[in-house]
Design an enzyme around this catalytic site. Sequence first.
Site, PDB file in Angstrom:
ATOM      1  CG  MET A  58       6.631  -4.125 -12.420  1.00  0.00           C
ATOM      2  SD  MET A  58       8.296  -4.786 -12.211  1.00  0.00           S
ATOM      3  CE  MET A  58       8.112  -5.600 -10.518  1.00  0.00           C
TER       4      MET A  58
ATOM      5  CG  LEU B  77      -2.744  -7.548 -12.840  1.00  0.00           C
ATOM      6  CD1 LEU B  77      -3.882  -6.958 -13.636  1.00  0.00           C
ATOM      7  CD2 LEU B  77      -1.857  -6.507 -12.143  1.00  0.00           C
TER       8      LEU B  77
ATOM      9  CG  HIS C 216      -1.381  -5.682  -8.840  1.00  0.00           C
ATOM     10  ND1 HIS C 216      -0.989  -7.010  -8.699  1.00  0.00           N
ATOM     11  CD2 HIS C 216      -0.339  -4.957  -9.059  1.00  0.00           C
ATOM     12  CE1 HIS C 216       0.253  -6.784  -8.623  1.00  0.00           C
ATOM     13  NE2 HIS C 216       0.532  -5.637  -8.818  1.00  0.00           N
TER      14      HIS C 216
ATOM     15  CD  GLN D 268      10.879  -1.505 -11.592  1.00  0.00           C
ATOM     16  OE1 GLN D 268      10.426  -0.869 -12.197  1.00  0.00           O
ATOM     17  NE2 GLN D 268      10.123  -2.102 -10.440  1.00  0.00           N
TER      18      GLN D 268
ATOM     19  CE  LYS E 238       4.568  -5.424  -0.645  1.00  0.00           C
ATOM     20  NZ  LYS E 238       5.173  -5.571  -1.948  1.00  0.00           N
ATOM     21  CG  ASP E 239       5.689  -1.197  -3.548  1.00  0.00           C
ATOM     22  OD1 ASP E 239       6.793  -2.367  -3.580  1.00  0.00           O
ATOM     23  OD2 ASP E 239       4.821  -1.692  -3.988  1.00  0.00           O
TER      24      ASP E 239
ATOM     25  NE  ARG F 140      10.422  -9.740  -6.193  1.00  0.00           N
ATOM     26  CZ  ARG F 140      10.532  -8.363  -6.673  1.00  0.00           C
ATOM     27  NH1 ARG F 140      10.058  -7.259  -6.075  1.00  0.00           N
ATOM     28  NH2 ARG F 140      11.335  -8.133  -7.942  1.00  0.00           N
TER      29      ARG F 140
HETATM   30  P1  AMP Z   1       4.126  -4.200  -8.844  1.00  0.00           P
HETATM   31  O1  AMP Z   1       3.162  -4.812  -9.896  1.00  0.00           O
HETATM   32  O2  AMP Z   1       4.557  -4.678  -7.589  1.00  0.00           O
HETATM   33  O3  AMP Z   1       5.115  -3.042  -9.367  1.00  0.00           O
HETATM   34  O4  AMP Z   1       3.105  -2.999  -7.982  1.00  0.00           O
HETATM   35  C1  AMP Z   1       2.017  -2.113  -8.760  1.00  0.00           C
HETATM   36  C2  AMP Z   1       1.650  -1.311  -8.091  1.00  0.00           C
HETATM   37  O5  AMP Z   1       0.484  -2.085  -6.966  1.00  0.00           O
HETATM   38  C3  AMP Z   1       2.507  -0.576  -7.141  1.00  0.00           C
HETATM   39  O6  AMP Z   1       1.803   0.972  -6.904  1.00  0.00           O
HETATM   40  C4  AMP Z   1       2.406  -1.283  -5.604  1.00  0.00           C
HETATM   41  O7  AMP Z   1       2.696  -0.549  -4.617  1.00  0.00           O
HETATM   42  C5  AMP Z   1       1.018  -1.783  -5.666  1.00  0.00           C
HETATM   43  N1  AMP Z   1       0.668  -2.992  -4.693  1.00  0.00           N
HETATM   44  C6  AMP Z   1       1.396  -4.057  -4.820  1.00  0.00           C
HETATM   45  N2  AMP Z   1       1.008  -4.773  -3.805  1.00  0.00           N
HETATM   46  C7  AMP Z   1      -0.014  -4.194  -3.017  1.00  0.00           C
HETATM   47  C8  AMP Z   1      -0.565  -4.485  -1.896  1.00  0.00           C
HETATM   48  N3  AMP Z   1      -0.500  -5.611  -1.193  1.00  0.00           N
HETATM   49  N4  AMP Z   1      -1.498  -3.292  -1.500  1.00  0.00           N
HETATM   50  C9  AMP Z   1      -1.944  -2.359  -2.325  1.00  0.00           C
HETATM   51  N5  AMP Z   1      -0.814  -2.034  -3.324  1.00  0.00           N
HETATM   52  C10 AMP Z   1      -0.030  -2.843  -3.794  1.00  0.00           C
END
Ligand code: AMP
Length: 305
Positions: free
Chosen positions: A30, A33, A37, A61, A151-152, A189
């Site tokens: 999302m 970065l 990411h 979502q 993490k998720d 966040r």
């Molecule tokens: P998001 O932009 O929050 O939707 O995250 C995109 C991807 O990055 C998802 O697969 C998350 O699990 C991964 N992600 C987010 N934070 C971390 C982190 N601290 N370490 C590893 N992967 C992450």
Amino acid sequence: MNKISQIEKVRDEITQARVHNKTIGFVPTMGFLHRGHLSLIEKARAECDFVIVSIFVNPTQFGEGEDLDRYPRDIDADTSLCENAGVDILFHPAVEEMYPTHDADNLLVSYPDLSKKLCGKFRPGHFDGVTTIMSKLLTIISPDKCYMGKKDGQQLIILNRLIHDSFFPVSLIGCPTIREADGLALSSRNEYLTADQRREAAEINNNLKIVAESLSSGNGNIEEALTQAIVRLEDHELTVQYFDYVDIETLESVRTISPGSYLLCAAVMCGTTRLIDNYSVIVTSQGACEIDRGIKIQLSDSAHV
Ligand code: AMP
């Protein structure tokens, strides 16, 4: 790097890459970065010939009253980061592109049971939004490998099911959680946190660590360890939505140490900011606990690279 917002153009590029027998790696995000990411992008770059990153703040979502409108966005910084990381395509579609029948009778891909557990209890509809957008993205991009963060944890578990049940010909690669030097998992966040909240937020990882150590030492009273962690977090002005030890497939609470794969996971409100974190735990047939806590980076100021 090619920055593309139209589905048809992405498909044309992918067709070209396939003609040249390139393996396709995909990193859905999302945006805004950070090093978490980037760790996924680096892995995709190392393992695949052609790397696509998507940046799409998926409205379905986010629930009523959540942070869709204020979710941090910085497409220019993200574009440079992707360029520097050797990304081939940055896919950045508009909402109308991904939801062409928006407001009409929209497609819904859902796991009625799994999507209501853990985070789903507090974010109704969230995982339906995730499974729906991911089935669209996987259909458009048809990657060989898709890289996502541990993490998720619940998201990864549900998407593994989606890929299996929808026969998407893709390997889902779960990548380690990247953490700040004090242990806080990197998240877009974290940007919302005040300096005080940022300090307190490190307690989430500290308490995961304490409970994980208690599991490793064979302390069978898991309920007590979890309750004490909740009390400690609430002493730090954090509001715990859940702090649980669950089976990795069913997401049901588990209170015994027995062979299998588990998630020690938490969702905590830090002021108005909702933070999640987890460790994955494998209990071997000999009863030993193997714990995956992720990786700490050494720089402290890394909320946004
Ligand atoms: P998001 O932009 O929050 O939707 O995250 C995109 C991807 O990055 C998802 O697969 C998350 O699990 C991964 N992600 C987010 N934070 C971390 C982190 N601290 N370490 C590893 N992967 C992450």
